[in-house]
Design a protein around this motif. Structure first.
Motif, mmCIF file in Angstrom:
data_model
loop_
_atom_site.group_PDB
_atom_site.id
_atom_site.type_symbol
_atom_site.label_atom_id
_atom_site.label_comp_id
_atom_site.label_asym_id
_atom_site.label_seq_id
_atom_site.Cartn_x
_atom_site.Cartn_y
_atom_site.Cartn_z
ATOM 1 N N SER A 86 1.000 -1.029 0.032
ATOM 2 C CA SER A 86 -0.053 -0.078 0.180
ATOM 3 C C SER A 86 0.807 1.239 0.210
ATOM 4 C CB SER A 86 -0.842 0.066 1.078
ATOM 5 O OG SER A 86 -0.338 -0.347 2.360
ATOM 6 N N THR A 87 0.121 2.303 -0.172
ATOM 7 C CA THR A 87 1.183 3.584 -0.422
ATOM 8 C C THR A 87 0.391 4.546 0.860
ATOM 9 O OG1 THR A 87 -0.746 4.735 -1.540
ATOM 10 C CG2 THR A 87 1.042 3.517 -2.696
ATOM 11 N N SER A 88 -0.395 4.227 1.673
ATOM 12 C CA SER A 88 -0.721 5.027 2.848
ATOM 13 C C SER A 88 -1.402 4.272 3.810
ATOM 14 C CB SER A 88 -1.233 6.275 2.632
ATOM 15 O OG SER A 88 -2.660 6.025 2.333
ATOM 16 N N GLU A 89 -1.211 4.695 5.199
ATOM 17 C CA GLU A 89 -1.821 4.186 6.266
ATOM 18 C C GLU A 89 -2.182 5.247 7.341
ATOM 19 O OE1 GLU A 89 -1.807 0.442 6.571
ATOM 20 O OE2 GLU A 89 -0.542 0.152 8.571
ATOM 21 N N THR A 90 -3.146 5.475 7.925
ATOM 22 C CA THR A 90 -3.642 6.304 8.871
ATOM 23 C C THR A 90 -3.804 5.784 10.243
ATOM 24 O OG1 THR A 90 -5.157 7.359 6.908
ATOM 25 C CG2 THR A 90 -5.503 8.077 9.392
ATOM 26 N N LEU A 91 -3.220 6.767 11.341
ATOM 27 C CA LEU A 91 -3.281 6.506 12.748
ATOM 28 C C LEU A 91 -4.193 7.449 13.134
ATOM 29 C CD1 LEU A 91 -1.519 4.841 14.955
ATOM 30 C CD2 LEU A 91 0.043 6.905 15.026
ATOM 31 N N GLU A 92 -5.103 6.891 13.880
ATOM 32 C CA GLU A 92 -6.113 8.038 14.737
ATOM 33 C C GLU A 92 -5.425 8.324 16.084
ATOM 34 O OE1 GLU A 92 -8.909 9.216 13.392
ATOM 35 O OE2 GLU A 92 -8.783 7.508 11.630
ATOM 36 N N ILE A 93 -5.423 9.395 16.295
ATOM 37 C CA ILE A 93 -4.873 10.004 17.593
ATOM 38 C C ILE A 93 -5.817 9.590 18.793
ATOM 39 C CG2 ILE A 93 -3.536 11.894 18.861
ATOM 40 C CD1 ILE A 93 -1.956 10.848 16.510
ATOM 41 N N ASP A 94 -5.370 9.134 19.881
ATOM 42 C CA ASP A 94 -6.283 8.732 21.208
ATOM 43 C C ASP A 94 -5.721 9.801 21.978
ATOM 44 O OD1 ASP A 94 -7.078 7.745 23.521
ATOM 45 O OD2 ASP A 94 -6.952 5.719 22.966
ATOM 46 N N HIS A 95 -6.246 10.580 22.672
ATOM 47 C CA HIS A 95 -5.773 11.513 23.495
ATOM 48 C C HIS A 95 -5.556 10.880 25.001
ATOM 49 C CE1 HIS A 95 -5.936 14.967 20.987
ATOM 50 N NE2 HIS A 95 -7.272 14.342 20.419
ATOM 51 N N GLU A 96 -5.785 9.646 25.359
ATOM 52 C CA GLU A 96 -5.173 9.033 26.328
ATOM 53 C C GLU A 96 -3.792 8.553 26.094
ATOM 54 O OE1 GLU A 96 -7.580 8.218 29.043
ATOM 55 O OE2 GLU A 96 -8.299 10.007 28.336
ATOM 56 N N CYS A 97 -3.456 8.559 24.951
ATOM 57 C CA CYS A 97 -2.151 8.149 24.686
ATOM 58 C C CYS A 97 -1.218 9.138 24.320
ATOM 59 C CB CYS A 97 -2.211 7.057 23.424
ATOM 60 S SG CYS A 97 -3.077 5.636 23.913
ATOM 61 N N ALA A 98 0.224 8.798 24.109
ATOM 62 C CA ALA A 98 1.314 9.904 23.818
ATOM 63 C C ALA A 98 1.908 9.304 22.621
ATOM 64 C CB ALA A 98 2.142 10.183 24.906
ATOM 65 N N TYR A 99 2.330 10.164 21.551
ATOM 66 C CA TYR A 99 3.023 9.530 20.349
ATOM 67 C C TYR A 99 4.172 10.188 19.848
ATOM 68 C CZ TYR A 99 -1.916 7.966 19.779
ATOM 69 O OH TYR A 99 -3.144 7.279 19.478
ATOM 70 N N MET A 100 5.163 9.187 19.773
ATOM 71 C CA MET A 100 6.219 9.808 19.022
ATOM 72 C C MET A 100 6.244 9.267 17.568
ATOM 73 S SD MET A 100 9.291 9.837 21.874
ATOM 74 C CE MET A 100 10.354 10.619 20.519
ATOM 75 N N ILE A 101 6.211 10.266 16.665
ATOM 76 C CA ILE A 101 5.668 9.653 15.224
ATOM 77 C C ILE A 101 7.146 10.034 14.376
ATOM 78 C CG2 ILE A 101 4.393 9.953 12.975
ATOM 79 C CD1 ILE A 101 2.787 9.209 15.270
ATOM 80 N N ASN A 102 7.735 8.818 13.771
ATOM 81 C CA ASN A 102 8.635 9.044 12.686
ATOM 82 C C ASN A 102 8.209 8.940 11.326
ATOM 83 O OD1 ASN A 102 11.161 8.775 11.189
ATOM 84 N ND2 ASN A 102 12.037 7.736 12.828
#
Ligand code: ZN
Length: 246
Positions: free
Chosen positions: A171-187
């Motif tokens: 595939s060419t893309s993938e979406t991640l929904e942001i959950d406000h209970e979690c924290a994210y470090m996105i590369n």
């Protein structure tokens, strides 16, 4: 607000040009997590593009090395040869621009950006075990970083750290929904020299209203970038590795 987030462009114009074309019209602001130069053969085109298009840019270790800010003793021979070549190739005006780039992390509208990690611009965050302590240094629940050239990143989920995978090869893309209970470090991964086994240019779109991060991969003319690297007299391994994304 929709953000285009790029990292580790490494003077690969063909890769950046393909990403720029594909992302045109899909974002409001472009942001860069560093390493504009070093490795490939088009430092001037790439730095000029970043200068013209990116609202916020943090510097990477190669931006320091290729502008004489660092001595090169910590670089392996291939990276050192590319840094010395780039020092000669980059115009004085664009060298000044690269020298003006700030050290991360930089705090933006509800998120932050860094090159390596939130407390050390040169630290590699490759495994969840290494990323765990980095979450303690975050000022926000969302950060974007680069340096490893591996697309994905980490989620802090109520005390547990999980690894995010790259976009699958089919595939060419993938979406991640942001959950406000979690924290994210996105590369976002590397535009110009991916090292996660997928040679396609890697990048991310972040939509702060939709609370979503979309990872992307874009094919580009790898052979043209390879030819330029070889013609420039840069170490041939820098051309070879682009074909395998390692
Ligand atoms: Zn890099």
């Amino acid at each position: 607000m929709r953000y285009l987030i790029l990292s580790d462009l490494h003077a690969n114009w063909e890769a950046l040009d393909a990403v720029a074309r594909e992302s045109t019209g899909t974002y409001d602001k472009a942001i860069c997590c560093g390493d504009l130069i070093g490795y490939a053969a088009d430092p001037n085109l790439v730095v000029q593009w970043v200068h013209d298009h990116c609202a916020i840019v943090v510097r990477g270790n190669h931006d320091r090395a290729c502008t004489g800010l660092d001595d090169l003793e910590w670089f392996n021979p291939v990276a050192r040869a590319a840094a010395l070549w780039t020092q000669k190739a980059l115009t004085p005006e664009l060298t000044d621009y690269a020298l003006s780039l700030v050290k991360g992390p930089v705090l933006l509208d509800g998120f932050e950006i860094a090159h390596g990690s939130p407390f050390d611009e040169d630290e590699y965050l490759l495994a969840a075990s290494e990323a765990g302590h980095a979450f303690e240094y975050l000022e926000c629940r969302l950060a974007f970083f680069g340096h490893t050239h591996v697309q994905g990143g980490f989620i802090w989920n109520r005390g547990r750290v999980e690894t995010i995978g790259r976009v699958p090869p089919q595939s060419t893309s993938e979406t991640l929904e942001i959950d406000h209970e979690c924290a994210y470090m996105i590369n976002p991964g590397s535009v110009g020299q991916p090292r996660d086994g997928d040679p396609r240019a890697a990048w991310v779109l972040y939509d702060s209203d939709a609370h979503a991060v979309a990872y992307h991969r874009t094919p580009y003319d790898i052979e043209a970038a390879q030819r330029k690297i070889r013609d420039a007299g840069l170490p041939p391994i820098l051309a070879d590795r682009l074909a395998v994304g390692r």
